[in-house]
Design a protein around this motif. Structure first.
Motif, PDB file in Angstrom:
ATOM      1  N   ALA A 120      -4.632  -1.662  -7.603  1.00  0.00           N
ATOM      2  CA  ALA A 120      -5.399  -0.423  -7.756  1.00  0.00           C
ATOM      3  C   ALA A 120      -4.443   0.663  -8.226  1.00  0.00           C
ATOM      4  O   ALA A 120      -3.393   0.869  -7.627  1.00  0.00           O
ATOM      5  CB  ALA A 120      -6.034  -0.038  -6.427  1.00  0.00           C
ATOM      6  N   PRO A 121      -4.765   1.362  -9.305  1.00  0.00           N
ATOM      7  CA  PRO A 121      -3.849   2.367  -9.839  1.00  0.00           C
ATOM      8  C   PRO A 121      -3.744   3.573  -8.917  1.00  0.00           C
ATOM      9  O   PRO A 121      -4.684   3.867  -8.172  1.00  0.00           O
ATOM     10  CB  PRO A 121      -4.496   2.767 -11.174  1.00  0.00           C
ATOM     11  CG  PRO A 121      -5.935   2.423 -11.011  1.00  0.00           C
ATOM     12  CD  PRO A 121      -6.022   1.265 -10.071  1.00  0.00           C
ATOM     13  N   PRO A 122      -2.631   4.289  -9.000  1.00  0.00           N
ATOM     14  CA  PRO A 122      -2.444   5.458  -8.140  1.00  0.00           C
ATOM     15  C   PRO A 122      -3.463   6.551  -8.458  1.00  0.00           C
ATOM     16  O   PRO A 122      -3.921   6.668  -9.592  1.00  0.00           O
ATOM     17  CB  PRO A 122      -1.020   5.928  -8.459  1.00  0.00           C
ATOM     18  CG  PRO A 122      -0.620   5.239  -9.703  1.00  0.00           C
ATOM     19  CD  PRO A 122      -1.452   4.021  -9.844  1.00  0.00           C
ATOM     20  N   GLY A 123      -3.841   7.288  -7.455  1.00  0.00           N
ATOM     21  CA  GLY A 123      -4.639   8.496  -7.638  1.00  0.00           C
ATOM     22  C   GLY A 123      -6.115   8.273  -7.916  1.00  0.00           C
ATOM     23  O   GLY A 123      -6.893   9.207  -7.873  1.00  0.00           O
ATOM     24  N   LYS A 124      -6.528   7.072  -8.226  1.00  0.00           N
ATOM     25  CA  LYS A 124      -7.939   6.847  -8.608  1.00  0.00           C
ATOM     26  C   LYS A 124      -8.750   6.243  -7.473  1.00  0.00           C
ATOM     27  O   LYS A 124      -8.208   5.697  -6.531  1.00  0.00           O
ATOM     28  CB  LYS A 124      -7.988   5.902  -9.799  1.00  0.00           C
ATOM     29  CG  LYS A 124      -7.495   6.522 -11.072  1.00  0.00           C
ATOM     30  CD  LYS A 124      -7.817   5.634 -12.239  1.00  0.00           C
ATOM     31  CE  LYS A 124      -7.419   6.341 -13.535  1.00  0.00           C
ATOM     32  NZ  LYS A 124      -7.339   5.411 -14.654  1.00  0.00           N
ATOM     33  N   LEU A 125     -10.089   6.339  -7.647  1.00  0.00           N
ATOM     34  CA  LEU A 125     -10.980   5.622  -6.730  1.00  0.00           C
ATOM     35  C   LEU A 125     -11.234   4.246  -7.321  1.00  0.00           C
ATOM     36  O   LEU A 125     -11.669   4.124  -8.472  1.00  0.00           O
ATOM     37  CB  LEU A 125     -12.316   6.370  -6.581  1.00  0.00           C
ATOM     38  CG  LEU A 125     -13.439   5.579  -5.899  1.00  0.00           C
ATOM     39  CD1 LEU A 125     -13.121   5.324  -4.426  1.00  0.00           C
ATOM     40  CD2 LEU A 125     -14.777   6.293  -6.028  1.00  0.00           C
ATOM     41  N   ILE A 139      -8.072   3.833   2.513  1.00  0.00           N
ATOM     42  CA  ILE A 139      -8.800   2.573   2.342  1.00  0.00           C
ATOM     43  C   ILE A 139     -10.120   2.685   3.098  1.00  0.00           C
ATOM     44  O   ILE A 139     -10.136   2.863   4.323  1.00  0.00           O
ATOM     45  CB  ILE A 139      -7.983   1.382   2.875  1.00  0.00           C
ATOM     46  CG1 ILE A 139      -6.647   1.310   2.140  1.00  0.00           C
ATOM     47  CG2 ILE A 139      -8.755   0.082   2.728  1.00  0.00           C
ATOM     48  CD1 ILE A 139      -5.718   0.233   2.657  1.00  0.00           C
ATOM     49  N   GLY A 140     -11.221   2.579   2.359  1.00  0.00           N
ATOM     50  CA  GLY A 140     -12.542   2.654   2.994  1.00  0.00           C
ATOM     51  C   GLY A 140     -12.787   1.440   3.876  1.00  0.00           C
ATOM     52  O   GLY A 140     -12.099   0.413   3.770  1.00  0.00           O
ATOM     53  N   ILE A 154       0.882  -1.169   0.000  1.00  0.00           N
ATOM     54  CA  ILE A 154       0.000   0.000   0.000  1.00  0.00           C
ATOM     55  C   ILE A 154       0.921   1.220   0.000  1.00  0.00           C
ATOM     56  O   ILE A 154       1.683   1.426   0.946  1.00  0.00           O
ATOM     57  CB  ILE A 154      -0.905  -0.011   1.256  1.00  0.00           C
ATOM     58  CG1 ILE A 154      -1.749  -1.301   1.275  1.00  0.00           C
ATOM     59  CG2 ILE A 154      -1.788   1.226   1.290  1.00  0.00           C
ATOM     60  CD1 ILE A 154      -2.440  -1.582   2.593  1.00  0.00           C
ATOM     61  N   GLU A 155       0.876   1.988  -1.076  1.00  0.00           N
ATOM     62  CA  GLU A 155       1.817   3.106  -1.194  1.00  0.00           C
ATOM     63  C   GLU A 155       1.357   4.323  -0.385  1.00  0.00           C
ATOM     64  O   GLU A 155       0.267   4.317   0.189  1.00  0.00           O
ATOM     65  CB  GLU A 155       2.030   3.439  -2.679  1.00  0.00           C
ATOM     66  CG  GLU A 155       2.687   2.255  -3.419  1.00  0.00           C
ATOM     67  CD  GLU A 155       2.929   2.517  -4.897  1.00  0.00           C
ATOM     68  OE1 GLU A 155       2.514   3.581  -5.391  1.00  0.00           O
ATOM     69  OE2 GLU A 155       3.540   1.654  -5.544  1.00  0.00           O
ATOM     70  N   THR A 171      -7.671   5.681  -3.671  1.00  0.00           N
ATOM     71  CA  THR A 171      -8.728   5.527  -2.672  1.00  0.00           C
ATOM     72  C   THR A 171      -9.440   4.221  -2.982  1.00  0.00           C
ATOM     73  O   THR A 171      -9.721   3.922  -4.139  1.00  0.00           O
ATOM     74  CB  THR A 171      -9.728   6.696  -2.780  1.00  0.00           C
ATOM     75  OG1 THR A 171      -9.033   7.918  -2.546  1.00  0.00           O
ATOM     76  CG2 THR A 171     -10.859   6.547  -1.772  1.00  0.00           C
ATOM     77  N   LEU A 172      -9.703   3.432  -1.960  1.00  0.00           N
ATOM     78  CA  LEU A 172     -10.497   2.212  -2.158  1.00  0.00           C
ATOM     79  C   LEU A 172     -11.844   2.457  -1.501  1.00  0.00           C
ATOM     80  O   LEU A 172     -11.911   2.835  -0.321  1.00  0.00           O
ATOM     81  CB  LEU A 172      -9.813   1.000  -1.524  1.00  0.00           C
ATOM     82  CG  LEU A 172      -8.399   0.648  -2.007  1.00  0.00           C
ATOM     83  CD1 LEU A 172      -7.927  -0.649  -1.360  1.00  0.00           C
ATOM     84  CD2 LEU A 172      -8.356   0.520  -3.528  1.00  0.00           C
TER      85      LEU A 172
END
Ligand code: UD1
Ligand code: CA
Length: 474
Positions: A443-448, A415-416, A409-410, A432-433
């Motif tokens: 999960a790509p950086p910067g995205k939900l 993380i929701g 996890i960078e 954001t998850l």
């Protein structure tokens, strides 16, 4: 100082009522015998202590083998077997072939764990310094308010030691003597060999008493000297659970006092257990009921709440550990907040200002500065960056039933709640998850990123409670 060291440890310890041999019963988390061995090897670099084993020999041997692997200092420990326990003199006789006759022999007891190095050094020095070829005989004695059960030191009119008389062989007047034999002594080895071979069993217990060599030394004109330990607990032996429990409290109180002296706040010095080495900086606070095991370091200003268990861990300055927290094999940075009710398992490294809250388990994970997992989460085999927020109920699914996998996890990830990260998986920087996500791909950086069934709303009728059929219906 060069010498032979023999530790008598073959007795059964019947009164312990245990399947475990007495010398393996733990005091401050460590077998009695390990305490004695540790002191023995501290006396001389070349020390090769000889342990006389008998009762439960296979257990004691297994323990010694394990100890030698764990700690190389104990590698030179030797054992001799006393097949039948015929008394302390008979026990020492078994070790005789292994003794260097040119060196004095120090006798220690496997069930007398707290004698200090300083006391023993004093006793050794006392035996030394005679002009003859052999050393003198020196005895560690103690004046006890209740001498019951111990051998008594009998002195002549000039105050010189004449003999030791065992309680069971003692007359009323001898029983009134308050000076007792601790059993610990330094002996001239050549003479000892001769004395041991002429021991008889004409006594109340039908045993070969080591204590009978005292009268023989008197007869042979060997000078006998005595010294006393500074504290009574140094000479207390363990014969029953009650005595073991007493000694444990005395030792713990002593350790608590040492902390107080260093400027540590120990809320109740009667309610702390240090089963290893606890090193504290200034103004550390330790609340009641805490247990420290192995090597623990608490830097300045660390506060530990009540009922925590901390093992083999370093905690940097200013960190707080909340009540009922369990930390094992971890490194925790400065100004961190851990717990209450947290569990940090081996291989965990938490950087500064990390917050780990209630019912959060961390195992074999590195968590960088200022990251938080405040509620009900499992972080296992993970690399967590800085400023990450791990939501409530998050689980790293690190185990597929066969192998363990890593989660990465960078930095700055959010993380929701109620998210599962199915490892191996990576969450890119600033991602954001969404709550409830089951993450099976990176999960790509910067995205939900969110994996969730679409939310729907439908018209429906909530079931209503059925009327029970009355048996009294008409
Ligand atoms: C012994 C002393 C007593 C002293 C007391 C101090 C003798 C005869 N008595 O009595 O003067 O006041 O210690 O605690 O020495 N052991 C063996 N093999 C044996 C018997 C004993 O290895 O055959 C070992 C035990 O494991 C123990 C130590 O020797 O570590 C002392 O034996 P124990 O039976 O406890 O002696 P005490 O009756 O206490
Ligand atoms: Ca004893």
């Amino acid at each position: 100082m060069n010498m032979n060291i023999v530790i008598l440890a073959a007795g059964q310890g019947k009164r312990m009522k245990s399947a475990l041999p007495k010398v393996l019963q733990p005091l401050a988390g460590k077998p009695l015998l390990e305490h004695v061995l540790e002191t023995a090897i501290s006396l001389s670099k070349s020390a090769e202590p000889i342990v006389v084993i008998g009762h439960g020999a296979e257990h004691v041997n297994a323990f010694l083998a394990d100890l030698a692997i764990r700690d190389l200092r104990f590698k030179k420990t030797k054992t001799v077997l006393q097949k039948e326990q015929k008394g302390t003199g008979h026990a020492l006789l078994q070790a005789l072939p292994k003794l260097n006759p040119d060196l004095p022999t120090l006798v220690l007891y496997g069930d007398v764990p707290l004698t200090t190095k300083e006391t023993l050094q004093g006793l050794i020095r006392l035996a030394d310094g005679v002009r003859s070829k052999e050393c003198a005989l020196s005895l560690l004695t103690q004046n006890m308010s209740n001498p019951t059960g111990y051998g008594r030191i009998v002195r002549d009119h000039d105050g010189l030691i004449n003999a030791i008389v065992e309680e069971k062989d003692a007359s009323t007047s001898v029983k009134a003597i308050s000076e007792i034999n601790t059993g610990i002594m330094v002996l001239p080895t050549r003479s000892l060999a001769k004395w041991l071979k002429s021991l008889k069993t004409k006594n109340a217990q039908g045993e070969y008493y080591l204590t009978d060599v005292i009268a023989m030394a008197v007869r042979d004109g060997v000078p006998i000297r005595s010294a006393q330990a500074r504290h009574e607990h140094e000479i207390l032996g363990v014969n029953s659970r009650d005595q073991l429990a007493d000694l444990e409290r005395q030792l713990q109180r002593q350790r608590a006092n040492a902390l107080l002296d260093l400027g540590v706040t120990v809320f109740d010095p009667e309610r702390i257990d240090i089963r290893g080495e606890l090193v504290c900086g200034q103004d550390v606070w330790i609340d009641v009921g805490c247990v420290f095991e192995g090597r623990v370091k608490l830097a300045a200003g660390v506060r530990v709440g009540p009922y925590c268990i901390i093992k083999n861990t370093e905690i940097a300055a200013g960190s707080e550990v909340g009540a009922f927290t369990h930390i094992d094999g971890a490194k925790i940075g400065s100004d961190a907040r851990i717990g209450p009710y947290a569990r940090i398992r081996p291989g965990s490294e938490l950087a500064k200002e990390v917050h780990i809250g209630n019912f959060v388990e961390v195992k074999n994970s590195k968590i960088a500065a200022q990251s938080k997992a405040n509620h009900l989460a499992y972080v296992g085999d993970s690399l967590v960056g800085a400023r990450v927020n791990v939501g409530a109920g998050t689980i790293t699914c690190n185990y597929d039933g066969v192998n363990k996998h890593q989660t990465i996890i960078e930095d700055d990830v959010f993380i929701g709640s109620d998210t599962q990260l199915v490892a191996p998986v990576r969450v890119g920087k600033g991602a954001t998850l969404g709550a409830g996500t089951t993450l099976t791909k990176d999960a790509p950086p910067g995205k939900l990123t969110v994996s969730r069934a679409k939310q729907v709303s439908v018209e429906w009728q909530r079931p209503v409670k059925m009327k029970s059929k009355s048996t009294k219906a008409k």
